[in-house]
Design a protein around this motif. Structure first.
Motif, mmCIF file in Angstrom:
data_model
loop_
_atom_site.group_PDB
_atom_site.id
_atom_site.type_symbol
_atom_site.label_atom_id
_atom_site.label_comp_id
_atom_site.label_asym_id
_atom_site.label_seq_id
_atom_site.Cartn_x
_atom_site.Cartn_y
_atom_site.Cartn_z
ATOM 1 N N TRP A 87 10.172 -3.462 -5.709
ATOM 2 C CA TRP A 87 9.539 -2.932 -4.515
ATOM 3 C C TRP A 87 10.334 -3.427 -3.330
ATOM 4 O O TRP A 87 11.249 -4.237 -3.491
ATOM 5 C CB TRP A 87 8.073 -3.302 -4.429
ATOM 6 N N LYS A 131 9.004 -4.901 -0.444
ATOM 7 C CA LYS A 131 8.245 -5.802 0.431
ATOM 8 C C LYS A 131 9.209 -6.774 1.117
ATOM 9 O O LYS A 131 10.061 -7.376 0.469
ATOM 10 C CB LYS A 131 7.212 -6.574 -0.381
ATOM 11 N N LEU A 155 5.803 -0.719 -0.316
ATOM 12 C CA LEU A 155 5.194 -1.480 -1.407
ATOM 13 C C LEU A 155 5.087 -0.680 -2.707
ATOM 14 O O LEU A 155 4.625 -1.199 -3.716
ATOM 15 C CB LEU A 155 3.801 -1.971 -0.993
ATOM 16 N N LYS A 156 5.534 0.567 -2.676
ATOM 17 C CA LYS A 156 5.492 1.399 -3.876
ATOM 18 C C LYS A 156 6.441 0.836 -4.938
ATOM 19 O O LYS A 156 7.581 0.471 -4.635
ATOM 20 C CB LYS A 156 5.892 2.834 -3.529
ATOM 21 N N GLN A 157 5.957 0.770 -6.173
ATOM 22 C CA GLN A 157 6.778 0.273 -7.275
ATOM 23 C C GLN A 157 7.903 1.258 -7.594
ATOM 24 O O GLN A 157 7.703 2.474 -7.595
ATOM 25 C CB GLN A 157 5.916 0.072 -8.522
#
Length: 145
Positions: free
Chosen positions: A69, A71, A100-102
Motif C-alpha cells: 500500500w 500509506k 491505503l488501497k491494497q
C-alpha cells in the motif's frame, strides 16, 4: 530515459544494482535493499523523491503472497513483482501517494522492485521480463555470471 547496452554491464552483479531485460531492451537501477521485516514495513515512506534510476528492492526469505500500500508514501511508484527465478509476474503502474488501497502482487513472489512512477511503462518492463540480482542466484532466469 535511455536503455543501456548489454556489454556495458553484462557480468556486474552487485547487491545495490538490478538489471532487467525483455523484448523491449534492458535497463538497470541502483537500489536500496529491504530484506528485514522492519525495512520492508518502512519501505520508501516519508521520502520526497527518488533518484531517476533509483529504487528499492524488497526481498523475502521465500516465495510468498505479498500486498503493498502507499500509506505515508509521498511519491508515485511503479511496483514490479518477481518470482523466485527473477521473472516479472506483475507490474503495478503509478501507485498513488498516500493511497491505503491494497496492491496485491499475488502468490509466489520473492522480490518486489519499487521505482519512480512511469518508469516501468517508459522502459517497457512487463510480465515475463527478467531481473538479474544475487537474490535470484539459484535457478535464476538470468543468473549472475
Amino acid at each position: 530515459m535511455s536503455v543501456l547496452a548489454w556489454p556495458a554491464w553484462a557480468g556486474d552483479c552487485r547487491d545495490d544494482l538490478v538489471k532487467l531485460r525483455g523484448p523491449w531492451g534492458q535497463a538497470q537501477f541502483t537500489v536500496e535493499i529491504a530484506d528485514s521485516v522492519r525495512e520492508r514495513s518502512r519501505g520508501l515512506m516519508f521520502r520526497d523523491s527518488l533518484p531517476k534510476n533509483g529504487g528499492m528492492l524488497f526481498i523475502y526469505a521465500r516465495p510468498t503472497f505479498v500486498s503493498f500500500w502507499m500509506k505515508n508514501t509521498r511519491i508515485p511508484l511503479d511496483m514490479i513483482f518477481l518470482d523466485e527465478r527473477g521473472v516479472v509476474r506483475r507490474v503495478h503502474h503509478d501507485a498513488v501517494p498516500g493511497d491505503l488501497k491494497q496492491i496485491p502482487g499475488g502468490p509466489g513472489i520473492l522480490a518486489v522492485l519499487e521505482i519512480n512512477g512511469g518508469q516501468a511503462r517508459a522502459f517497457g518492463i512487463a510480465e515475463g521480463s527478467e531481473m538479474q540480482h544475487r537474490a535470484f542466484d539459484v535457478g535464476a532466469a538470468w543468473p549472475c555470471e
